[in-house]
Design an enzyme around this catalytic site. Structure first.
Site, PDB file in Angstrom:
ATOM      1  N   LYS A 289       0.836  -1.220   0.000  1.00 29.95           N
ATOM      2  CA  LYS A 289       0.000   0.000   0.000  1.00 29.95           C
ATOM      3  C   LYS A 289       0.865   1.263   0.000  1.00 29.95           C
ATOM      4  O   LYS A 289       0.640   2.177  -0.781  1.00 29.95           O
ATOM      5  CB  LYS A 289      -0.903   0.000   1.241  1.00 29.95           C
ATOM      6  CG  LYS A 289      -1.605   1.322   1.482  1.00 29.95           C
ATOM      7  CD  LYS A 289      -2.494   1.307   2.702  1.00 29.95           C
ATOM      8  CE  LYS A 289      -1.821   1.589   4.018  1.00 29.95           C
ATOM      9  NZ  LYS A 289      -1.499   3.009   4.280  1.00 29.95           N
ATOM     10  N   ASN A 290       1.835   1.304   0.898  1.00 25.64           N
ATOM     11  CA  ASN A 290       2.582   2.552   1.060  1.00 25.64           C
ATOM     12  C   ASN A 290       3.615   2.776  -0.044  1.00 25.64           C
ATOM     13  O   ASN A 290       4.244   3.831  -0.100  1.00 25.64           O
ATOM     14  CB  ASN A 290       3.221   2.619   2.438  1.00 25.64           C
ATOM     15  CG  ASN A 290       2.164   2.787   3.524  1.00 25.64           C
ATOM     16  OD1 ASN A 290       1.011   3.101   3.217  1.00 25.64           O
ATOM     17  ND2 ASN A 290       2.542   2.565   4.769  1.00 25.64           N
TER      18      ASN A 290
ATOM     19  N   ARG B  74      -4.894  10.713   4.066  1.00 20.46           N
ATOM     20  CA  ARG B  74      -3.845  11.726   4.228  1.00 20.46           C
ATOM     21  C   ARG B  74      -2.760  11.612   3.169  1.00 20.46           C
ATOM     22  O   ARG B  74      -2.137  12.599   2.804  1.00 20.46           O
ATOM     23  CB  ARG B  74      -3.190  11.561   5.591  1.00 20.46           C
ATOM     24  CG  ARG B  74      -4.102  11.781   6.752  1.00 20.46           C
ATOM     25  CD  ARG B  74      -3.326  11.555   8.011  1.00 20.46           C
ATOM     26  NE  ARG B  74      -2.079  12.319   7.935  1.00 20.46           N
ATOM     27  CZ  ARG B  74      -1.982  13.590   8.248  1.00 20.46           C
ATOM     28  NH1 ARG B  74      -3.016  14.243   8.677  1.00 20.46           N
ATOM     29  NH2 ARG B  74      -0.832  14.215   8.122  1.00 20.46           N
TER      30      ARG B  74
ATOM     31  N   CYS C  44      -5.355  12.966  12.656  1.00 22.72           N
ATOM     32  CA  CYS C  44      -6.060  11.713  12.421  1.00 22.72           C
ATOM     33  C   CYS C  44      -5.985  10.870  13.683  1.00 22.72           C
ATOM     34  O   CYS C  44      -5.446  11.304  14.698  1.00 22.72           O
ATOM     35  CB  CYS C  44      -5.487  10.977  11.219  1.00 22.72           C
ATOM     36  SG  CYS C  44      -3.903  10.244  11.544  1.00 22.72           S
TER      37      CYS C  44
ATOM     38  N   ARG D 247       0.031  14.683  12.977  1.00 20.58           N
ATOM     39  CA  ARG D 247       0.586  14.471  11.641  1.00 20.58           C
ATOM     40  C   ARG D 247       0.650  15.722  10.766  1.00 20.58           C
ATOM     41  O   ARG D 247       0.000  15.795   9.710  1.00 20.58           O
ATOM     42  CB  ARG D 247      -0.173  13.346  10.924  1.00 20.58           C
ATOM     43  CG  ARG D 247      -0.118  12.045  11.696  1.00 20.58           C
ATOM     44  CD  ARG D 247      -0.784  10.912  11.001  1.00 20.58           C
ATOM     45  NE  ARG D 247      -0.020  10.356   9.910  1.00 20.58           N
ATOM     46  CZ  ARG D 247      -0.442   9.350   9.154  1.00 20.58           C
ATOM     47  NH1 ARG D 247      -1.626   8.824   9.356  1.00 20.58           N
ATOM     48  NH2 ARG D 247       0.306   8.881   8.186  1.00 20.58           N
TER      49      ARG D 247
ATOM     50  N   ASP E 220       4.273   0.631  12.052  1.00 20.55           N
ATOM     51  CA  ASP E 220       3.121  -0.060  11.463  1.00 20.55           C
ATOM     52  C   ASP E 220       3.003  -1.521  11.899  1.00 20.55           C
ATOM     53  O   ASP E 220       2.042  -2.205  11.531  1.00 20.55           O
ATOM     54  CB  ASP E 220       3.181   0.016   9.927  1.00 20.55           C
ATOM     55  CG  ASP E 220       2.920   1.427   9.419  1.00 20.55           C
ATOM     56  OD1 ASP E 220       2.412   2.255  10.185  1.00 20.55           O
ATOM     57  OD2 ASP E 220       3.235   1.698   8.239  1.00 20.55           O
TER      58      ASP E 220
ATOM     59  N   ARG F 139      -8.913  -0.441   4.074  1.00 17.90           N
ATOM     60  CA  ARG F 139      -8.013   0.575   3.514  1.00 17.90           C
ATOM     61  C   ARG F 139      -6.660  -0.031   3.171  1.00 17.90           C
ATOM     62  O   ARG F 139      -5.974   0.472   2.272  1.00 17.90           O
ATOM     63  CB  ARG F 139      -7.783   1.697   4.529  1.00 17.90           C
ATOM     64  CG  ARG F 139      -9.013   2.508   4.807  1.00 17.90           C
ATOM     65  CD  ARG F 139      -8.683   3.663   5.697  1.00 17.90           C
ATOM     66  NE  ARG F 139      -7.578   4.411   5.099  1.00 17.90           N
ATOM     67  CZ  ARG F 139      -7.028   5.482   5.646  1.00 17.90           C
ATOM     68  NH1 ARG F 139      -7.477   5.925   6.791  1.00 17.90           N
ATOM     69  NH2 ARG F 139      -6.039   6.105   5.043  1.00 17.90           N
TER      70      ARG F 139
HETATM   71  N1  EPU Z   1       5.974  14.765  10.697  1.00 22.81           N
HETATM   72  C1  EPU Z   1       6.055  16.114  10.971  1.00 22.81           C
HETATM   73  N2  EPU Z   1       6.043  16.992   9.917  1.00 22.81           N
HETATM   74  C2  EPU Z   1       5.961  16.570   8.621  1.00 22.81           C
HETATM   75  C3  EPU Z   1       5.886  15.196   8.357  1.00 22.81           C
HETATM   76  C4  EPU Z   1       5.896  14.307   9.422  1.00 22.81           C
HETATM   77  O1  EPU Z   1       6.129  16.528  12.124  1.00 22.81           O
HETATM   78  O2  EPU Z   1       5.957  17.423   7.716  1.00 22.81           O
HETATM   79  C5  EPU Z   1       5.988  13.796  11.823  1.00 22.81           C
HETATM   80  C6  EPU Z   1       4.694  12.989  11.911  1.00 22.81           C
HETATM   81  O3  EPU Z   1       3.687  13.681  12.609  1.00 22.81           O
HETATM   82  C7  EPU Z   1       5.169  11.732  12.612  1.00 22.81           C
HETATM   83  C8  EPU Z   1       6.588  11.553  12.048  1.00 22.81           C
HETATM   84  O4  EPU Z   1       6.976  12.831  11.547  1.00 22.81           O
HETATM   85  O5  EPU Z   1       5.237  11.974  13.993  1.00 22.81           O
HETATM   86  C9  EPU Z   1       6.713  10.536  10.941  1.00 22.81           C
HETATM   87  O6  EPU Z   1       5.669  10.704  10.001  1.00 22.81           O
HETATM   88  P1  EPU Z   1       5.810  10.346   8.464  1.00 22.81           P
HETATM   89  O7  EPU Z   1       5.715  11.610   7.684  1.00 22.81           O
HETATM   90  O8  EPU Z   1       6.999   9.487   8.222  1.00 22.81           O
HETATM   91  O9  EPU Z   1       4.500   9.516   8.216  1.00 22.81           O
HETATM   92  P2  EPU Z   1       3.668   9.487   6.871  1.00 22.81           P
HETATM   93  O10 EPU Z   1       4.583   9.668   5.733  1.00 22.81           O
HETATM   94  O11 EPU Z   1       2.501  10.384   7.002  1.00 22.81           O
HETATM   95  C10 EPU Z   1       3.928   6.945   6.367  1.00 22.81           C
HETATM   96  C11 EPU Z   1       3.005   5.785   6.185  1.00 22.81           C
HETATM   97  C12 EPU Z   1       2.404   5.401   7.529  1.00 22.81           C
HETATM   98  C13 EPU Z   1       3.549   5.037   8.473  1.00 22.81           C
HETATM   99  C14 EPU Z   1       4.517   6.210   8.583  1.00 22.81           C
HETATM  100  C15 EPU Z   1       5.744   5.919   9.417  1.00 22.81           C
HETATM  101  C16 EPU Z   1       2.214   6.101   3.946  1.00 22.81           C
HETATM  102  C17 EPU Z   1       1.088   6.404   3.036  1.00 22.81           C
HETATM  103  N3  EPU Z   1       1.956   6.145   5.248  1.00 22.81           N
HETATM  104  O12 EPU Z   1       3.124   8.008   6.883  1.00 22.81           O
HETATM  105  O13 EPU Z   1       1.602   4.253   7.312  1.00 22.81           O
HETATM  106  O14 EPU Z   1       3.043   4.729   9.747  1.00 22.81           O
HETATM  107  O15 EPU Z   1       4.977   6.596   7.270  1.00 22.81           O
HETATM  108  O16 EPU Z   1       6.430   4.827   8.925  1.00 22.81           O
HETATM  109  O17 EPU Z   1       3.303   5.787   3.500  1.00 22.81           O
HETATM  110  C18 EPU Z   1      -0.133   2.736   7.768  1.00 22.81           C
HETATM  111  O18 EPU Z   1       0.178   2.145   6.720  1.00 22.81           O
HETATM  112  O19 EPU Z   1      -0.946   2.251   8.608  1.00 22.81           O
HETATM  113  C19 EPU Z   1       0.460   4.040   8.051  1.00 22.81           C
HETATM  114  C20 EPU Z   1      -0.034   4.891   8.955  1.00 22.81           C
END
Ligand code: EPU
Length: 419
Positions: free
Chosen positions: A22-23, A93, A117, A122, A307, A399
């Site tokens: 998915k990711n 998101r 969320c 996030r 995850d 999802r």
């Molecule tokens: N963060 C910030 N500012 C930003 C971006 C992130 O403060 O601009 C913080 C977030 O709030 C969090 C941390 O940095 O505390 C890491 O977040 P990240 O941006 O890495 O998460 P994401 O890219 O939104 C992806 C996966 C998530 C997975 C996380 C961490 C996708 C679509 N989603 O989310 O997957 O948990 O990386 O590995 O790739 C899931 O599949 O269930 C899922 C939530």
């Protein structure tokens, strides 16, 4: 609303093939917005989040086809509307990953600002700071991110203050069409980011260093179309491995990238499970074994994936001792705990730490899914528990897990979707 009904207590046995990640697929689909010709994406899992991304690309004006072999073909040449509306962004998101490609290719984009969320606030500030460093003008108006780069983006050196997976994807995609070279430091090293970089390089991008903390992107003037096969889902694979561990079964998970599961495999071994590694498969044998407790601290790749935290909590809940789990990525990712407690789990939360005292048995109960991985942990707990578990709000599972109840059913689970 659909629910999942599980009669637990049956050791799961057999083989299961893992679907596309998915990711990985979500940003790869968005990458089509950078291209001058169609992109064919193979090994696409049939998931609600994928449907949402396809709807978003169609809303933007891309033409999306599904081939006879279930490949998704996106033709970006019909794009006419550079907007990702709130209705779609609020349901997923990851929609934010269209921002970098639209801005880089078309010089402007309006993307609804994702709210908080279930698992945390996030923010997307790092995505925005990186794009600003590439010369974009960004305003937030009426809940929307309104971004402009009418003269194109320019290469930059940018240090991410936190490791962000979709942030790295967004900036890397934007940089492919920027003038000059971009260096992203403290970049995410997740296999899904590497898969995206490999896909973009096939289309003519010049990306190096993916999989390391420093990614270098030499901008090119345009990207062609082509074909890409998405990697398999390491979190789905990990979820099935844990299913064997908590039911005392034996499962071979097939079509996996064994290296991407290093830390998960190590923790299962620490929990006393017998693991056999094959070229693209893993066998776990938990027959007659009660898990030993494991201590876990989540971290960006190659650390223990957030995850998989909820699923491993079920291992600790059924273990023969006390396991401590520290969540460092998201501030609110213990929503499964009160539900597991309803099933007899002994868990105490102190801030970002969950201390799990193993119990001999969990007991089936009606429970509520709150987010994708929390839902997966409830399914695992239900499969291990004595008696019947009824999981409400399973749209969270749809999802991110393809054919979950069919796959568990083939391993011998008594699981069915009910209304
Ligand atoms: N963060 C910030 N500012 C930003 C971006 C992130 O403060 O601009 C913080 C977030 O709030 C969090 C941390 O940095 O505390 C890491 O977040 P990240 O941006 O890495 O998460 P994401 O890219 O939104 C992806 C996966 C998530 C997975 C996380 C961490 C996708 C679509 N989603 O989310 O997957 O948990 O990386 O590995 O790739 C899931 O599949 O269930 C899922 C939530």
């Amino acid at each position: 609303m659909d629910k999942l009904s599980i009669e637990g207590g049956i050791p799961l046995n057999g083989e299961v093939a893992i679907s596309g990640a998915k990711n990985a697929v979500l940003p790869i689909l968005a990458a089509s917005l950078l291209l001058d010709a169609p992109l064919t994406v193979k090994n696409v899992p049939h998931l609600h989040d994928v449907t949402t991304m396809v709807n978003l690309l169609s809303h933007i004006g891309a033409t999306v086809h599904l081939s006879d072999r279930a490949d998704v073909i996106i033709d970006p040449r019909t794009i006419k509307n550079l907007v990702a509306p709130y209705e779609l962004v609020k349901t997923m998101r990851a929609s934010i990953v269209v921002l970098g490609p639209l801005l880089a290719r078309y010089g402007r984009a309006t993307v609804s600002l994702p709210g908080g969320c279930a698992i945390g606030s996030r923010p997307v500030d790092i995505h925005l700071k990186g794009l600003q460093a590439m010369g974009a003008t960004i305003d937030v108006e009426g809940g929307n991110i309104v971004a402009h780069a009418l003269n194109g983006l320019v290469g930059t050196h940018f240090v991410c203050e936190l490791v962000t997976v979709t942030g790295t994807a967004n900036l890397m995609m934007a940089a492919t069409l920027a003038r000059g070279t971009t260096v992203i430091k403290n970049a995410a090293r997740e296999p899904e980011v590497v898969d995206l970089a490999n896909c973009l390089n096939k289309m003519g991008a010049k990306i190096s260093g993916m999989g390391t903390p420093t990614i270098t992107i030499e901008g090119v003037t345009n990207l062609s179309g082509g074909e890409h096969q998405v990697i398999s889902d390491r979190i789905e694979a990990g979820t099935f491995l844990v299913a064997a561990a908590v039911t005392g079964g034996k499962i071979k998970v097939k079509r996996v990238d064994v290296d991407a599961l290093d830390v998960v495999i190590a923790k299962l071994q620490e929990a006393g499970m017998l693991i056999e590694l094959h070229q693209d498969a893993i066998t776990i044998d938990a027959t007659g074994r009660r898990p030993l407790p494991v201590d876990i601290k989540t971290a960006p790749h190659p650390g223990f994936p957030t995850d998989m935290q909820a699923q491993f909590m079920v291992v600790n809940c059924l273990s023969s001792g006390v396991g401590t789990m520290i969540e460092t990525i998201f501030e609110n990712r213990f929503m499964h705990v009160p539900e597991l407690q309803r099933m007899g789990a002994d868990i105490r939360i102190e801030g970002h730490t969950a201390v799990c005292h193993g119990v001999e048995h969990l007991m089936g109960a009606p429970v509520m899914a709150t987010d994708l991985r929390a839902s997966a942990s409830l399914v695992l707990a239900g499969l291990a528990a004595e008696g019947k578990t009824l999981i409400d709000r399973i749209y969270h599972i749809d999802r991110g897990y393809e054919c979950l109840e069919e796959k568990f059913g083939m391993l011998g689970a008594r699981i069915q979707r009910v209304r």
